[in-house]
Scaffold this active site. Structure first.
Site, mmCIF file in Angstrom:
data_model
loop_
_atom_site.group_PDB
_atom_site.id
_atom_site.type_symbol
_atom_site.label_atom_id
_atom_site.label_comp_id
_atom_site.label_asym_id
_atom_site.label_seq_id
_atom_site.Cartn_x
_atom_site.Cartn_y
_atom_site.Cartn_z
ATOM 1 N N LYS A 43 52.233 45.774 34.533
ATOM 2 C CA LYS A 43 53.383 45.263 35.508
ATOM 3 C C LYS A 43 52.953 44.562 36.621
ATOM 4 O O LYS A 43 52.396 45.072 37.389
ATOM 5 C CB LYS A 43 54.313 46.662 36.074
ATOM 6 C CG LYS A 43 55.537 46.119 36.591
ATOM 7 C CD LYS A 43 56.040 47.072 37.294
ATOM 8 C CE LYS A 43 55.745 47.116 38.782
ATOM 9 N NZ LYS A 43 55.846 45.816 39.537
ATOM 10 N N GLU A 65 43.454 52.173 43.321
ATOM 11 C CA GLU A 65 42.541 51.311 44.134
ATOM 12 C C GLU A 65 43.578 50.812 45.208
ATOM 13 O O GLU A 65 44.461 49.973 45.080
ATOM 14 C CB GLU A 65 42.060 49.846 43.540
ATOM 15 C CG GLU A 65 40.917 49.169 44.126
ATOM 16 C CD GLU A 65 41.319 48.245 45.078
ATOM 17 O OE1 GLU A 65 41.626 48.279 46.257
ATOM 18 O OE2 GLU A 65 41.525 46.935 44.682
ATOM 19 N N CYS A 97 42.576 43.681 50.264
ATOM 20 C CA CYS A 97 42.387 45.251 50.734
ATOM 21 C C CYS A 97 41.138 45.524 51.224
ATOM 22 O O CYS A 97 40.752 46.303 51.918
ATOM 23 C CB CYS A 97 42.636 45.855 49.306
ATOM 24 S SG CYS A 97 41.441 45.388 47.972
ATOM 25 N N GLU A 147 46.251 49.242 58.119
ATOM 26 C CA GLU A 147 46.244 48.140 57.419
ATOM 27 C C GLU A 147 47.447 47.224 57.802
ATOM 28 O O GLU A 147 48.304 47.280 57.363
ATOM 29 C CB GLU A 147 46.263 48.411 55.900
ATOM 30 C CG GLU A 147 45.638 47.044 54.821
ATOM 31 C CD GLU A 147 45.714 47.671 53.553
ATOM 32 O OE1 GLU A 147 46.745 48.283 53.057
ATOM 33 O OE2 GLU A 147 44.833 47.081 52.761
#
Ligand code: NAI
Ligand code: MG
Length: 492
Positions: free
Chosen positions: A197, A271, A305, A402
């Protein structure tokens, strides 16, 4: 074009050093009006009856309509993957499986320009990055895992490796095709079948990849692509016909998935996010370090990331580093992702732009000093000027959360111990960077930094042979390298 100062008695001298526009051709890729789901090797209309648009974040124009996969659609895709598994994908001779992976790799290379343009259109990343990073690395991952497909017995001697079964794979929008490659290549090499997906803002390269699967004559049902949003992802996670989930995305969703799968026996790799420390010692080659700082945080608009979003500079070189960094930031070109001179493209979505804006406002309110180079932004589209914050305290949100945008927080340190203490003061642990001329110091730091990947005198370097993954809230499991096969294998 640079204006020429044509004085009659002198040779023409450029009056300015502006770049001329250098647009990549958009017509190398043809985009369909509508994309159904790719299930069992066929394009299938969604049973949900629903569609959604994906836009070009640089213009806010819709590019195509994409099918929304509801529960019934996910179910059909899982059945197709199970059928393909039972029909013998996993029993094929491993060299046969390798053949398909090699084919995919070669076709990606042949069609790389088409894919690069599509990736930049749909996601906003600069063409020079999709062309020079995303596409070569995606092809390299297929080449690399093609090489392992017939060597699993050697990779895991005396352990009788066999495929896990059907893998559900959910990927984010920052490196759409590359994340597909990271997930699909090891899964197929290990003999699994897949339902993938893509993210809702960047589905088009995965949909073009279906064409590659057909061209490579990959048997129907071995790879199925279902488009949709988080609801589609959640269906895949909970479907009983899926044996393994691989997820890359936000820590929040990763945690929710882990809770959902607890006790089910389904295999899981996550992850997730990061807030990496990029650490510059006073003996580093400073100009080189500044390039690494810029690459660390402004590459792919900071939608990375493992971005080096917390810069730690040793106090004795702080003034020098900041002066050089600000000068370098002034040369970054922000704008049209399809222009070959663009360094920083469009922010991926309105939603992401809002998140960046909110966190930057929080940084200013908490008392950090903001610097943004003079910069003219296009009128339409989603943009954010490369930003650096100084005078940042460890407790500020911009030092903890983040941001996933082109925003750097700068902190300082005096001793290596202090650098370690501060760098590890985060719930994340995906990556880190160390800049110093001393090899012994690099090793000393690498032993103490709690991060999955540590770059020394470089940043954001990737290689399919090198495993990638996190500590703590950055997730678990490794992608890339021989390690990257393990999540897709069961052992005796
Ligand atoms: P997200 O985690 O919601 O989306 C990632 C993928 O997961 C997408 O394909 C999405 O459709 C899917 N998804 C969403 N909810 C799901 C659920 N409940 N079950 C299964 N799949 C689900 O990330 P989002 O909202 O796009 O971005 C939010 C923040 O997450 C970003 O600002 C960034 O900080 C972080 N992020 C980190 C990434 C990384 O690579 N570490 C990638 C994307 C986002
Ligand atoms: Mg899009």
């Amino acid at each position: 074009m640079a204006e020429l100062d044509r004085k009659p008695d002198r040779a023409p001298v450029p009056a300015g050093w502006d770049y001329a526009p250098a647009p990549e051709a958009r017509d190398v890729v043809s985009i369909q009006e509508r994309y159904p789901l790719f299930i069992g090797g066929e394009w299938v209309e969604p049973r949900s009856g629903e569609w959604f648009a994906t836009v070009d974040p640089a213009s806010e124009e819709p590019l195509a309509e994409v099918a929304f996969a509801g529960p019934d659609d996910v179910d059909v895709a899982v059945q197709a993957a199970r059928t393909a598994l039972a029909d013998g994908w996993s029993n094929r001779s491993p060299a046969e499986r390798a053949k398909y992976l090699f084919r995919i790799a070669r076709i990606l290379q042949e069609r790389s320009r088409e894919f690069a343009v599509l990736e930049s259109l749909d996601g906003g990343k600069p063409i020079k990055e999709s062309r020079d990073v995303d596409l070569p690395l995606a092809a390299a991952h297929f080449f690399y895992y093609a090489g392992w497909a017939d060597k699993l017995e050697y990779a895991f001697p005396n352990r009788s490796p066999r495929p896990v079964g059907v893998a559900g794979q959910i990927i984010p929008w920052n490196f759409p095709l590359l994340m597909l490659a990271w997930k699909v290549a090891p899964a197929l090499a290990a003999g699994n079948t897949v339902i993938l997906k893509p993210a809702e803002t960047t589905p088009l390269s995965a949909l073009l990849f279906c064409d590659v699967l057909r061209q490579a004559e990959v048997p129907p049902g071995v790879v199925n692509i279902v488009t949709g949003d988080g609801r589609t992802g959640a269906e895949l996670v909970t479907h009983p016909g899926v044996d393994k989930i691989a997820f890359t995305g936000s820590t929040e969703v990763g945690k929710a998935i882990q809770r959902q799968l607890a006790g089910t026996g389904k295999r899981l790799t996550l992850e997730l996010g990061g807030k990496a420390a990029n650490i510059v010692f006073d003996d580093a080659a400073l100009d080189q370090a500044v390039e690494g700082i810029v690459n660390g945080i402004y590459f792919n608009q900071g939608h990375v990331c493992c971005a080096g979003s917390r810069l730690f500079v040793q106090e004795s070189v702080y003034d020098d580093v900041l002066r050089k960094l600000k000068r370098r930031m002034g040369t970054l070109r922000v704008g049209d992702p399809l222009d070959k001179n663009t360094d920083v493209g469009a922010i991926n979505s309105r939603q992401q732009l809002d998140k960046i804006t909110e966190l930057v406002r929080a940084g200013e309110e908490e008392g950090a000093d903001i610097y943004q180079p003079p910069c003219r932004l296009p009128e339409k589209g989603y943009w954010f000027v490369p930003t650096v914050f100084t005078n940042v305290a460890q407790s500020y949100r911009i030092a903890q959360e983040e941001i996933f945008g082109p925003v750097l927080s700068v902190l300082t340190f005096r001793t290596p111990d202090e650098a370690i203490e501060k760098a590890n003061n985060t719930p994340y642990g995906l990556s880190a960077g160390v800049w110093t001329e001393k090899g012994s110091r690099i090793l000393w730091m690498a032993q103490r930094l709690r991060a999955g990947v540590i770059w020394a005198n470089t940043y954001n370097r990737f290689d399919p042979a090198s495993p990638f993954g996190g500590y703590k809230e950055s997730g678990f499991g490794r992608e890339g390298g021989r390690h990257g096969l393990e999540p897709y294998l069961d052992f005796e």
